[in-house]
Design an enzyme around this catalytic site. Structure first.
Site: not given
Ligand code: EPU
Length: 427
Positions: A25-26, A95, A119, A307
């Site tokens: 994803k990142n 974000r 967040d 993470d």
């Protein structure tokens, strides 16, 4: 699937079998932003089918791009003239939309992006993005909740980052590739996702050296070409399965990932007593006995990934002995600890340290996910609990794990998804 789903996992599982991870994803989110740098049709493959990618697709559409998602591909058609504004309604949901700042400024000379704010995992500043772009000649101000940047033509600069920020490194890279002259980014982030975006940009015609090191040198070029690019595998999803295998005394082979991206994480699993075997594009984790306590300290790559902190806390919670877990990246990362305590974990936090005293068995309970990784960590901890653990606000997990339940099911877990009862409509 709705925003208010819950998932329930049955504890006492032993994970066994094979699981594949798709692209990160990142990385994919930033590669989509990088596509903005060239007019024409770029194609990204190995892209996860998750909410965040759909939101990023919408960000690009509102900038004038045509974006199609087809299986694991995202096809982005970038017009000659792009819009220059990213609204708060999208930025607050994703974000990472802030990563359009660099490429839009480079392409259009002007950009207005809503300030994303903090967040659930912390305050998350933008000062390094802003200061770096200023050094490259941008005039930047904040007004009415927007970051507004103008630079008729960016120029090369020498930029020292105070901290190897992933997002700042990416934004500055994407601005530098079309700037006049040479940009040096010192103390740059070294994450595999940075190497991935450097590869894509280089294939587009950018001149970058030092990818994967803490000094990136970029020689600006006049224009770039669209490309087809395969997204690098998701090391965080892969690492989640490594910890889940260790915690459940299982035997799991994870495919689609270079284990070199997880060296420290896999070393922690091995120190806890796991047997770890690696191959070029996969690894296997086996754990025969109760894991032993290991200390973990999160740091920028190649350090232990923040993470994966919830997974490390989960492992420590069921290990023999006490572990010290230290978080160095996000000030709110320990928010989920209260939920871990609901599962019977014995954890005490003091600032950015957590002392975790391992217990023999956790106890299934309803818990609430506060962010993507906390959600996955709580679900994995639920596998080591007596009875059922219900994870609420599952939309967080859906943001980062494209096939969480089906992967769990494939590894032998009893798991179900259901609509949350009406009294949970409270987020
Ligand atoms: N920071 C600043 N000023 C800046 C930039 C960053 O103070 O200008 C601080 C942040 O507040 C934070 C730290 O530096 O405390 C690290 O931030 P970084 O910029 O490295 O992180 P990011 O780019 O915002 C990405 C991932 C995160 C991952 C971090 C660290 C994306 C979309 N997000 O965030 O992923 O935790 O790098 O590896 O790439 C997730 O996927 O669940 C996630 C949170």
């Amino acid at each position: 699937m709705t925003d208010v789903d819950v998932i329930r996992v049955m504890g006492g599982a032993r994970l066994a079998g094979d699981v594949s991870v798709v692209g990160a994803k990142n990385s994919a989110l930033k590669l989509m932003a990088a596509a903005l740098l060239a007019t024409g049709r770029s194609v990204l493959t190995n892209v996860p089918r998750i909410t965040d990618i759909a939101i990023m697709a919408e960000v690009l559409r509102r900038l004038g791009c045509e974006v199609e998602q087809d299986e694991d591909r995202v096809i982005i058609d970038v017009p000659e003239r792009l819009g220059t504004e990213a609204d708060y309604d999208l930025v607050r949901r994703l974000r990472a939309s802030i990563c359009v700042l660099g490429p839009l400024l480079a392409r259009c000379g002007h950009v207005r992006v809503a300030h994303p704010g903090g967040d659930a995992i912390g305050s998350r500043g933008l000062d390094m993005h802003v200061e770096g772009l200023r050094r490259m000649g941008a005039d930047i101000s904040g007004e009415h909740g927007f970051v507004i940047a103008t630079a008729p033509k960016l120029h090369g600069a020498t930029i020292w980052l105070d901290f190897p920020s992933v997002g700042a490194t990416e934004n500055l890279l994407m601005a530098a590739v079309l700037a006049n002259g040479r940009t040096e980014i010192d103390n740059a982030a070294r994450e595999p996702e940075i190497v991935d975006i450097c590869r894509m940009l280089t294939d587009m015609g950018a001149e970058i050296s030092g990818a994967g090191s803490s000094r990136l040198v970029v020689d600006g070029v006049a224009s770039l070409n669209p490309v087809e690019h395969r997204t690098v595998g998701d090391r965080i999803v892969a690492g989640t399965w490594a910890f889940a295998a260790a915690m459940t005394r299982g035997d799991v082979t994870v495919h689609g990932i270079d284990p070199g991206f997880l060296e420290i994480a896999l070393d922690k699993v091995a120190t806890a007593g796991g047997q770890v075997d690696t191959a070029a594009d996969s690894f296997r984790v086996r754990m025969a006995d109760r894991p032993r306590a290991v200390d973990v300290v999160t740091l920028p790559f190649p350090g232990f990934a923040t993470d994966l902190l919830p997974m490390a806390v989960g492992l420590a919670s069921v290990s023999e002995g006490s572990s010290l877990v230290t978080e160095n990246i996000f000030d709110g990362r320990f928010m989920f600890i209260n939920e871990m305590s609901r599962l019977g974990a014995d954890i005490r936090t003091d600032g950015h340290h957590a002392v975790v005293r391992g217990v023999e068995r956790l106890s299934g309970a309803p818990v609430t996910a506060t962010d993507i990784r906390a959600g996955a960590g709580l679900a994995i901890a639920g596998l080591c609990a007596d009875g059922v653990t219900e994870i609420r606000h599952v939309h967080h997990i859906d943001r980062g794990y494209p096939s969480f339940e089906s992967d769990l099911r494939g590894l032998g877990v009893e798991v179900e998804r259901a609509a949350a009862p009406p009294d949970q409509f409270d987020f």
